[in-house]
Enzyme design. Structure first.
Site, mmCIF file in Angstrom:
data_model
loop_
_atom_site.group_PDB
_atom_site.id
_atom_site.type_symbol
_atom_site.label_atom_id
_atom_site.label_comp_id
_atom_site.label_asym_id
_atom_site.label_seq_id
_atom_site.Cartn_x
_atom_site.Cartn_y
_atom_site.Cartn_z
ATOM 1 N N LYS A 67 3.646 -5.084 6.280
ATOM 2 C CA LYS A 67 3.541 -5.144 4.814
ATOM 3 C C LYS A 67 4.928 -5.228 4.164
ATOM 4 O O LYS A 67 5.124 -5.942 3.183
ATOM 5 C CB LYS A 67 2.814 -3.902 4.294
ATOM 6 C CG LYS A 67 1.315 -3.958 4.500
ATOM 7 C CD LYS A 67 0.705 -4.900 3.501
ATOM 8 C CE LYS A 67 -0.786 -5.014 3.632
ATOM 9 N NZ LYS A 67 -1.334 -6.042 2.748
ATOM 10 N N HIS A 126 -11.282 4.574 5.873
ATOM 11 C CA HIS A 126 -10.397 5.469 5.125
ATOM 12 C C HIS A 126 -11.136 6.768 4.808
ATOM 13 O O HIS A 126 -12.345 6.876 5.001
ATOM 14 C CB HIS A 126 -9.945 4.782 3.839
ATOM 15 C CG HIS A 126 -8.946 3.697 4.061
ATOM 16 N ND1 HIS A 126 -9.180 2.388 3.708
ATOM 17 C CD2 HIS A 126 -7.713 3.719 4.614
ATOM 18 C CE1 HIS A 126 -8.121 1.654 4.024
ATOM 19 N NE2 HIS A 126 -7.222 2.436 4.584
ATOM 20 N N TYR A 169 1.612 -1.350 10.724
ATOM 21 C CA TYR A 169 1.027 -1.879 9.480
ATOM 22 C C TYR A 169 2.096 -1.892 8.385
ATOM 23 O O TYR A 169 2.256 -2.882 7.662
ATOM 24 C CB TYR A 169 -0.146 -0.974 9.085
ATOM 25 C CG TYR A 169 -0.830 -1.332 7.802
ATOM 26 C CD1 TYR A 169 -1.671 -2.432 7.728
ATOM 27 C CD2 TYR A 169 -0.668 -0.548 6.654
ATOM 28 C CE1 TYR A 169 -2.321 -2.746 6.544
ATOM 29 C CE2 TYR A 169 -1.318 -0.850 5.479
ATOM 30 C CZ TYR A 169 -2.137 -1.947 5.427
ATOM 31 O OH TYR A 169 -2.794 -2.259 4.263
ATOM 32 N N SER A 180 0.858 -1.178 0.000
ATOM 33 C CA SER A 180 0.000 0.000 0.000
ATOM 34 C C SER A 180 0.899 1.234 0.000
ATOM 35 O O SER A 180 1.967 1.218 0.618
ATOM 36 C CB SER A 180 -0.856 -0.038 1.266
ATOM 37 O OG SER A 180 -1.486 1.197 1.439
ATOM 38 N N SER A 181 0.463 2.296 -0.675
ATOM 39 C CA SER A 181 1.332 3.485 -0.791
ATOM 40 C C SER A 181 1.670 4.071 0.580
ATOM 41 O O SER A 181 2.675 4.762 0.729
ATOM 42 C CB SER A 181 0.681 4.541 -1.667
ATOM 43 O OG SER A 181 -0.552 4.947 -1.115
ATOM 44 N N CYS A 182 0.846 3.772 1.601
ATOM 45 C CA CYS A 182 1.102 4.367 2.925
ATOM 46 C C CYS A 182 2.292 3.718 3.630
ATOM 47 O O CYS A 182 2.652 4.122 4.727
ATOM 48 C CB CYS A 182 -0.141 4.302 3.797
ATOM 49 S SG CYS A 182 -0.658 2.641 4.164
HETATM 50 N N1 LIG Z 1 -8.265 0.227 0.925
HETATM 51 C C1 LIG Z 1 -7.222 0.897 0.480
HETATM 52 O O1 LIG Z 1 -7.226 2.137 0.372
HETATM 53 C C2 LIG Z 1 -5.964 0.161 0.078
HETATM 54 C C3 LIG Z 1 -4.934 0.899 -0.520
HETATM 55 C C4 LIG Z 1 -3.774 0.254 -0.907
HETATM 56 C C5 LIG Z 1 -3.633 -1.095 -0.688
HETATM 57 N N2 LIG Z 1 -4.637 -1.791 -0.112
HETATM 58 C C6 LIG Z 1 -4.392 -3.212 0.159
HETATM 59 O O2 LIG Z 1 -5.400 -4.028 -0.396
HETATM 60 C C7 LIG Z 1 -5.607 -5.160 0.440
HETATM 61 C C8 LIG Z 1 -7.086 -5.296 0.752
HETATM 62 O O3 LIG Z 1 -7.546 -4.094 1.354
HETATM 63 P P1 LIG Z 1 -9.101 -3.738 1.394
HETATM 64 O O4 LIG Z 1 -9.190 -2.255 1.446
HETATM 65 O O5 LIG Z 1 -9.835 -4.504 0.369
HETATM 66 O O6 LIG Z 1 -9.483 -4.268 2.848
HETATM 67 P P2 LIG Z 1 -10.912 -4.749 3.382
HETATM 68 O O7 LIG Z 1 -11.992 -4.143 2.559
HETATM 69 O O8 LIG Z 1 -10.918 -4.514 4.847
HETATM 70 O O9 LIG Z 1 -10.899 -6.311 3.091
HETATM 71 C C9 LIG Z 1 -10.050 -7.158 3.794
HETATM 72 C C10 LIG Z 1 -10.440 -8.577 3.501
HETATM 73 O O10 LIG Z 1 -9.598 -9.435 4.280
HETATM 74 C C11 LIG Z 1 -10.436 -10.356 5.005
HETATM 75 N N3 LIG Z 1 -9.776 -10.758 6.237
HETATM 76 C C12 LIG Z 1 -9.171 -9.968 7.172
HETATM 77 N N4 LIG Z 1 -8.697 -10.725 8.185
HETATM 78 C C13 LIG Z 1 -9.016 -12.029 7.895
HETATM 79 C C14 LIG Z 1 -8.796 -13.263 8.542
HETATM 80 N N5 LIG Z 1 -8.147 -13.341 9.709
HETATM 81 N N6 LIG Z 1 -9.269 -14.396 7.953
HETATM 82 C C15 LIG Z 1 -9.931 -14.328 6.774
HETATM 83 N N7 LIG Z 1 -10.160 -13.181 6.097
HETATM 84 C C16 LIG Z 1 -9.704 -12.049 6.658
HETATM 85 C C17 LIG Z 1 -11.707 -9.580 5.257
HETATM 86 O O11 LIG Z 1 -12.744 -10.467 5.608
HETATM 87 P P3 LIG Z 1 -14.065 -9.961 6.396
HETATM 88 O O12 LIG Z 1 -14.993 -9.530 5.307
HETATM 89 O O13 LIG Z 1 -14.533 -11.155 7.136
HETATM 90 O O14 LIG Z 1 -13.641 -8.836 7.293
HETATM 91 C C18 LIG Z 1 -11.884 -8.927 3.898
HETATM 92 O O15 LIG Z 1 -12.397 -9.846 2.971
HETATM 93 C C19 LIG Z 1 -4.747 -4.948 1.690
HETATM 94 O O16 LIG Z 1 -3.569 -5.675 1.553
HETATM 95 C C20 LIG Z 1 -4.421 -3.474 1.645
HETATM 96 O O17 LIG Z 1 -3.158 -3.189 2.208
HETATM 97 C C21 LIG Z 1 -5.810 -1.210 0.279
#
Ligand SMILES: NC(=O)c1ccc[n+]([C@@H]2O[C@H](COP(=O)([O-])OP(=O)(O)OC[C@H]3O[C@@H](n4cnc5c(N)ncnc54)[C@H](OP(=O)(O)O)[C@@H]3O)[C@@H](O)[C@H]2O)c1
Length: 329
Positions: A144, A183, A140, A111-113
């Site tokens: 990562k 966010h 975090y 992630s960019s952060c």
């Molecule tokens: N959102 C952003 O702005 C952003 C930016 C850059 C990179 N990313 C990266 O993209 C990736 C996904 O982010 P996101 O924003 O999509 O997050 P999210 O919407 O919170 O989704 C996270 C997913 O992981 C699952 N999860 C978490 N803990 C778990 C566990 N112990 N067992 C099984 N499943 C689990 C969650 O399941 P539940 O539905 O059960 O909670 C959900 O499906 C991350 O690696 C993040 O660093 C995100």
């Protein structure tokens, strides 16, 4: 030549989340047939034994890791230990079992952060680990960075097509709208929505509004991730780059705006008529975070969905989920 085929067994970890659900939609729409998903209730990815049993039984050929403990600045700074341990456990379990059970291609997301707080702008991939991290999300970021290093080391030591992508800030359908832990985009859409519904005169926005951020719509992000999974000649790409500085590829729009401009856009999207006040007792985070997207552009991918359109699509999704009582929070 595509590096993955429509009949490969493909596991999307975290398919209920913002990014995972967009990857799932993207793969389905492109005709992939053998998609494997598990809810958290079916498979807790922090449980080493269960994850091993899953990989032994399913041996997916391709793995997308979109499962992580994710949150905004407040959540990251408050649940520091949880963010570190849960992310280490989830990613270690998946990545090591993917290696053990002969997965041929794995995509991990940073992630960019997690770039240094005062990284040179726009942030090139080689900026990782060049100076101090932002304090509020350091646990975090360190988790990562350990994931990026593990994926990079597996590619080098075991000659595997494992690689990482570094997306910028994301938003879109199915986002987390928790009032404190979300966010900035979902937080603002929710605040202005509630301000409109309850006819408030003022909505408070955290921070000074002066910092600059880049935003990518989740389906655009998924299209970039799938593009790289299909097209990237992993070993050639990384060995042509400076292999030691380089563990991942940035994914963004290449454009940023101030939080104040974003708040104005969210206000317009929701139709809020009142005023915005900035609460400067909340931290801003780094002054600017714009990714250098030269590499992904040179391979042939660019984002398509404007911020204006993306906010409208996200707000429509929020409204329809609110009606059904299905908003994630
Ligand atoms: N959102 C952003 O702005 C952003 C930016 C850059 C990179 N990313 C990266 O993209 C990736 C996904 O982010 P996101 O924003 O999509 O997050 P999210 O919407 O919170 O989704 C996270 C997913 O992981 C699952 N999860 C978490 N803990 C778990 C566990 N112990 N067992 C099984 N499943 C689990 C969650 O399941 P539940 O539905 O059960 O909670 C959900 O499906 C991350 O690696 C993040 O660093 C995100």
């Amino acid at each position: 030549m595509a590096h993955i085929s429509l009949t490969d067994r493909i596991y999307i970890a975290g398919h209920t989340g913002l990014v995972g659900s967009a990857i799932l939609r993207g793969l389905k729409s492109r005709g992939y047939k053998n998609l494997i998903v598990r809810t958290r209730e079916e498979l807790d990815l922090s449980n080493a034994k269960d994850v091993q049993a899953f990989f032994k039984e399913q041996s997916p050929e391709v793995v997308f890791i979109a499962a992580a403990k994710v949150g905004g600045i407040y959540a990251n700074n408050t649940y520091r230990a949880d963010f570190l341990i849960q992310n280490l456990n989830i990613q270690n379990n998946i990545i090591w079992n993917a290696l053990t059970y002969e997965c041929k291609r794995l995509v991990f997301l940073g992630s960019s952060c997690i770039y240094p707080k005062l990284a040179q702008q726009p942030i090139a991939e080689s900026q990782l680990l060049t100076s101090n991290l932002e304090y509020t999300n350091r646990p975090y970021a360190i988790a990562k960075i350990a994931g990026l290093e593990l994926v990079d080391s597996i590619r080098k030591q075991y000659n595997k097509e494992f690689f990482s992508i570094m997306p910028t800030n994301l938003y879109g359908p199915g986002d987390n709208y928790h009032p404190k832990n979300s966010h900035v985009v979902p937080a603002l859409l929710r605040k202005f929505h509630e301000g409109t519904v309850t006819k408030q005169d003022v909505v408070e926005v955290w921070g000074t509004g002066k910092v600059l951020r880049e935003f990518l719509y989740s389906d655009d992000c998924a299209s970039g991730i799938i593009f790289l999974a299909e097209q990237l000649n992993v070993q050639t790409f990384f060995s042509e780059m400076n292999n030691n500085d380089f563990s991942h590829i940035n994914l963004g729009t290449g454009e940023d705006i101030t939080i104040k401009e974003l708040a104005d856009l969210c206000k317009a999207t929701t139709g809020f008529q009142g005023e915005i006040v900035y609460n400067t007792t909340y931290p801003d985070g780094p002054p600017r975070k714009l990714l250098d997207i030269g590499h992904i552009k040179s391979i042939g991918w660019e984002s398509r969905i404007s911020l204006d359109d993306g906010l409208k699509l996200s707000y429509d999704d929020f409204l329809s989920k609110s009606k059904d009582g299905n908003v994630r929070a």
